[in-house]
Design an enzyme around this catalytic site. Structure first.
Site, PDB file in Angstrom:
ATOM      1  N   SER A  50       0.837  -1.189   0.000  1.00  0.00           N
ATOM      2  CA  SER A  50       0.000   0.000   0.000  1.00  0.00           C
ATOM      3  C   SER A  50       0.883   1.254   0.000  1.00  0.00           C
ATOM      4  CB  SER A  50      -0.955  -0.035   1.203  1.00  0.00           C
ATOM      5  OG  SER A  50      -1.951   0.939   1.103  1.00  0.00           O
TER       6      SER A  50
ATOM      7  N   ASP B 223      -9.058  -6.459  -4.491  1.00  0.00           N
ATOM      8  CA  ASP B 223      -8.632  -5.152  -3.987  1.00  0.00           C
ATOM      9  C   ASP B 223      -9.212  -4.075  -4.892  1.00  0.00           C
ATOM     10  OD1 ASP B 223      -7.383  -2.881  -3.057  1.00  0.00           O
ATOM     11  OD2 ASP B 223      -5.341  -3.657  -3.245  1.00  0.00           O
TER      12      ASP B 223
ATOM     13  N   HIS C 117      -8.195  -5.123  -0.121  1.00  0.00           N
ATOM     14  CA  HIS C 117      -6.896  -4.480   0.054  1.00  0.00           C
ATOM     15  C   HIS C 117      -6.129  -5.050   1.239  1.00  0.00           C
ATOM     16  CE1 HIS C 117      -3.924  -1.379  -0.566  1.00  0.00           C
ATOM     17  NE2 HIS C 117      -4.087  -0.905   0.645  1.00  0.00           N
ATOM     18  N   ASP C 118      -6.845  -5.467   2.275  1.00  0.00           N
ATOM     19  CA  ASP C 118      -6.190  -6.013   3.468  1.00  0.00           C
ATOM     20  C   ASP C 118      -5.479  -7.334   3.205  1.00  0.00           C
ATOM     21  OD1 ASP C 118      -6.576  -4.051   5.305  1.00  0.00           O
ATOM     22  OD2 ASP C 118      -8.210  -5.031   6.381  1.00  0.00           O
TER      23      ASP C 118
END
Length: 397
Positions: free
Chosen positions: A157, A322, A355-356
């Site tokens: 990220s 994501d 995204h995690d």
């Protein structure tokens, strides 16, 4: 808390602090005359300092990436799934450094630090910092530890942006780079999410134009809302549906505005926890650093041209669900590197976690990252170390 430490844990770790007295010139035109960086290390640095890996943290991350500070800790560091003996970032081979960036609120110089010119907290007067500013401070930390070249720089990220910046600014100092769940610049939608979060904080009556520490206040409501908005973007629709669905917290509707659904309760809990653990001014400046990142802007908006300095093998990883930093944005970066003639590998990992996913266990993800870093180790540690700096700028506590 663990009853005993797992065999693949880095164990109990103690943060360290490096103090720097050489001014740091910032992209905003201001400078920090002096500053401190809090960091942790895992594993042992080898004799020629060739086995070091730098871990760059994401938006709300910090120096505590692995292990435990005490046996009473409820959870290990934020990337403990990937850092430790036998894990992809293998501390039986690598010396791993993780730090809290400047502007952070976990010990490094930032808005909650004392401004030496005023004797009170920096607060909103702390200068805006950028990804290149962070990379410069990280370089100075590495030099103070006797490291002139990293075997690899790794980040997910916002951390991936830092990793990319490293190989553009200092290509001779990085042997391999892994850029995970990242993007070459934020989309308008992502900037919009960040602005909503910032306005949630700034409109909190307890924000006091950023001087909340003067009146012993905390803009908890704004931080809570900012975290709730952000957290939604980190999860996929599938993962939220699987975890919560439309499950009710009780067995009936309330016909009011209190919590009805389990997902509402979850988001409120996440927001409440965050609002007591993170600094509002830090959240504002960290999201601005995200917004400002755009390496192509310095190369005539030509992303391939911006990639020209890169001289090491690159791994880019994305995740299928994501939608914050979608796989198409990773492919944009990969295509620019291919066009620039760089050595780049790409993996789009099938994951339900959004995204995690870059923080969570995943067999294929672990294999891809682990194999790439094995090559980084073989390449770095088969060569003689470069000359170490003769003086150290930092003092360590």
């Amino acid at each position: 808390m663990p009853d005993s430490l797992p065999p693949d844990s880095v164990g109990l770790v103690t943060p360290q602090t490096a103090h720097f007295n050489t001014p740091l010139e910032l992209a905003c035109g201001r400078r920090l005359e002096q500053y401190s960086l809090v960091y942790e290390t895992y594993g042992e640095l080898n004799a020629d300092a060739s086995n070091a890996i730098l871990i760059c943290h994401a938006l709300t991350g910090h120096h505590h990436a692995a292990g435990y500070h005490a046996m009473s800790d409820r959870k290990p560091g934020w990337w403990d799934n990937y850092i430790g003996p036998g894990k992809p970032i293998d501390t039986s081979r690598f010396f791993v450094i993780a730090l809290n960036n400047i502007g952070g609120c976990h010990g490094s110089t930032g808005p909650t630090s004392i401004n030496p010119e005023t004797g009170e907290q920096w607060g909103p007067d702390f200068p805006l910092v950028t990804v290149p500013d962070w990379v410069e401070s990280q370089k100075r930390l590495a030099e103070s530890l006797g490291i002139t070249r990293f075997a690899a720089v790794v980040g997910g990220s916002l951390g991936g942006m830092q990793a990319l910046q490293w190989v553009m600014d200092h290509p001779d100092r990085v042997g391999h780079v892994a850029i995970i769940a990242c993007t070459p610049k934020l989309s308008a939608q992502n900037i919009a999410f960040n602005e909503v979060a910032r306005q949630a904080i700034r409109s909190d009556p307890e924000f006091h134009d950023g001087w909340y520490s003067r009146v012993d206040a905390v803009p908890k409501r704004g931080l809570k809302l900012a975290r709730m908005v952000g957290h939604i973007t980190y999860l996929s629709e599938h993962s939220m549906g699987t975890k919560f669905g439309r499950d009710l917290r009780q067995d009936r509707l309330n016909f009011g505005y209190d919590v009805d659904f389990q997902v509402e309760s979850y988001l409120r809990h996440q927001g409440d926890t965050f609002s007591t653990a993170f600094d509002a001014n830090t959240y504002l400046l960290m999201t601005k650093a995200l917004d400002y990142f755009d390496p192509a802007a310095t190369a005539g908006d030509d992303l391939s041209a911006a990639m020209a300095p890169i001289s090491c093998p690159v791994l880019v990883v994305s995740f299928t669900t994501d939608w914050r930093f979608a796989p198409s944005r990773s492919r944009e970066l990969v295509n620019a590197m291919i066009h620039a003639g760089k050595s780049v590998s790409y993996a789009n990992i099938d994951s339900p976690h959004g995204h995690d996913a870059f923080l969570l266990p995943g067999e294929r993800y672990e294999t891809v990252l682990g194999n790439f870093l094995t090559r980084a180790y073989d390449h770095a540690c088969g060569a003689q170390a470069t000359q170490k700096p003769s003086t150290k700028e930092a003092s360590h506590a």
